[in-house]
Design a protein around this motif. Structure first.
Motif, mmCIF file in Angstrom:
data_model
loop_
_atom_site.group_PDB
_atom_site.id
_atom_site.type_symbol
_atom_site.label_atom_id
_atom_site.label_comp_id
_atom_site.label_asym_id
_atom_site.label_seq_id
_atom_site.Cartn_x
_atom_site.Cartn_y
_atom_site.Cartn_z
ATOM 1 N N ASN A 175 0.918 -1.275 -0.182
ATOM 2 C CA ASN A 175 0.033 0.052 0.065
ATOM 3 C C ASN A 175 0.757 1.221 -0.026
ATOM 4 O OD1 ASN A 175 1.212 0.346 2.655
ATOM 5 N ND2 ASN A 175 -0.763 -0.800 3.370
ATOM 6 N N THR A 176 0.328 2.328 -0.051
ATOM 7 C CA THR A 176 1.207 3.536 -0.128
ATOM 8 C C THR A 176 1.883 3.954 1.043
ATOM 9 O OG1 THR A 176 -0.885 5.141 0.646
ATOM 10 C CG2 THR A 176 -0.480 4.864 -1.675
ATOM 11 N N ARG A 177 1.355 3.507 2.284
ATOM 12 C CA ARG A 177 2.366 3.425 3.537
ATOM 13 C C ARG A 177 3.518 2.955 3.510
ATOM 14 N NH1 ARG A 177 -1.182 1.421 8.567
ATOM 15 N NH2 ARG A 177 -2.342 3.347 7.999
ATOM 16 N N ASP A 211 -4.828 -0.121 -0.458
ATOM 17 C CA ASP A 211 -5.171 0.847 0.528
ATOM 18 C C ASP A 211 -6.633 0.805 0.716
ATOM 19 O OD1 ASP A 211 -2.738 3.077 0.617
ATOM 20 O OD2 ASP A 211 -2.975 1.704 -1.057
ATOM 21 N N GLN A 261 -3.486 -4.320 5.129
ATOM 22 C CA GLN A 261 -3.297 -3.502 3.908
ATOM 23 C C GLN A 261 -4.002 -2.188 3.774
ATOM 24 O OE1 GLN A 261 -4.367 -6.692 1.284
ATOM 25 N NE2 GLN A 261 -2.499 -6.551 0.133
ATOM 26 N N HIS A 262 -5.180 -2.076 4.500
ATOM 27 C CA HIS A 262 -5.970 -1.103 4.658
ATOM 28 C C HIS A 262 -5.153 0.217 5.179
ATOM 29 C CE1 HIS A 262 -9.348 1.781 5.318
ATOM 30 N NE2 HIS A 262 -8.798 2.201 6.542
ATOM 31 N N VAL A 263 -5.231 1.428 4.425
ATOM 32 C CA VAL A 263 -4.794 2.800 4.698
ATOM 33 C C VAL A 263 -6.029 3.695 4.591
ATOM 34 C CG1 VAL A 263 -3.098 4.654 3.816
ATOM 35 C CG2 VAL A 263 -2.591 2.376 3.832
ATOM 36 N N TYR A 295 -3.919 7.973 2.499
ATOM 37 C CA TYR A 295 -3.564 7.503 0.956
ATOM 38 C C TYR A 295 -3.293 8.935 0.222
ATOM 39 C CZ TYR A 295 -4.704 6.027 -3.754
ATOM 40 O OH TYR A 295 -4.591 5.947 -5.066
ATOM 41 N N ASN A 351 0.023 10.258 1.255
ATOM 42 C CA ASN A 351 1.311 9.387 0.873
ATOM 43 C C ASN A 351 1.585 9.690 -0.599
ATOM 44 O OD1 ASN A 351 1.414 8.260 3.388
ATOM 45 N ND2 ASN A 351 0.023 6.436 3.062
ATOM 46 N N TYR A 392 -11.068 6.036 -3.301
ATOM 47 C CA TYR A 392 -9.876 6.260 -3.263
ATOM 48 C C TYR A 392 -9.244 6.696 -4.846
ATOM 49 C CZ TYR A 392 -9.114 4.239 1.002
ATOM 50 O OH TYR A 392 -9.124 3.822 2.389
#
Length: 248
Positions: free
Chosen positions: A58-60, A90, A100-102, A107, A110, A162
């Motif tokens: 993910n973006t994190r 994300d 996996q969740h952001v 998001y 990031n 998103y």
């Protein structure tokens, strides 16, 4: 006969490059008929297309590893384009897939952070291309989840939020964007043909993205020369003259 020292050559061949940075949809893009492979084929002997896809990311996590993948010493100034393609992970549902969740706001932040980093290593906004996640075909993806003993962990409507955030970041930061989520559902058309398992791209989906990306890359790469002469043009009696630019 010994090979010539690098310094003896008239010049080193430093190819321009395009970097594909993203999650599994990018990592898998060099599989047969993949969108990355398609772009690389069109630019053979002109430009290197580098796959920096990381399945499941993910973006994190991407924000953390980006400086390890693209940096000034990696010839960033010779980079024609960088695709940043995240959001499918994300947008996973927090209560079902918290790993996996952001959150939506994070998001977007990031993505902005990655754009700012790329600019700091001499890759300006006009060389950055954001790609939104594609739409999610819930019925098909749910079958994949159930086969793994899990519940449906994504919704298409959430993925759309998103995608919209990605488009807004591109607008705010001055980058190009390919809004796959919207384009694949244009005019309310069915989009399951673009997806292999409800989430990842099928052959048709890969071709769709390749064409969308090429529409942005074609003009940027149209003046790139083909490196090294066609084999029929090599002087077989004096190949150095053809291949190194040396007089016979």
């Amino acid at each position: 006969m010994a090979l010539p020292e690098a310094g003896a050559c008239s010049r080193l061949l430093l190819r321009p490059r395009i970097v594909l940075f993203g999650d599994s949809i990018t990592e898998f893009s060099f599989q047969e008929n993949g969108w990355g492979a398609s772009v690389a084929h069109r630019l053979a002997r002109k430009c290197d297309v580098l796959n920096r896809g990381l399945s499941g990311y993910n973006t994190r996590w991407a924000k953390i590893v980006l400086p390890r993948l693209i940096y000034k010493e990696s010839n960033a100034k010779n980079t024609i384009a960088v695709t940043v393609f995240f959001g499918a992970n994300d947008s996973a549902l927090k209560d079902v897939n918290p790993k996996q969740h952001v959150p939506l706001d994070e998001y977007a932040d990031n993505l902005k952070s990655m754009i700012q980093y790329l600019k700091s290593v001499d890759i300006p906004e006009d060389k950055i291309i954001l790609v939104t996640p594609p739409p999610l075909h819930e019925m098909t993806w749910e079958k994949e989840c159930i086969a793994k003993g899990e519940k449906l962990n994504r919704f298409n409507s959430t993925t759309g939020e998103y995608a919209n955030a990605c488009v807004k970041v591109a607008r705010d930061c001055g980058t190009d964007v390919i809004d796959l989520w919207t384009l694949m559902q244009k005019n309310n058309q069915g989009f399951s043909c673009y997806l292999l398992d409800g989430l990842h791209l099928s052959g048709e989906g890969n071709n769709f993205l390749a064409n969308q990306l090429w529409s942005l890359l074609e003009q940027r790469t149209s003046t790139l020369p083909v490196q090294l002469p066609y084999w029929r043009d090599v002087d077989h009696l004096h190949p150095e003259a053809s291949l190194l630019g040396e007089s016979s």
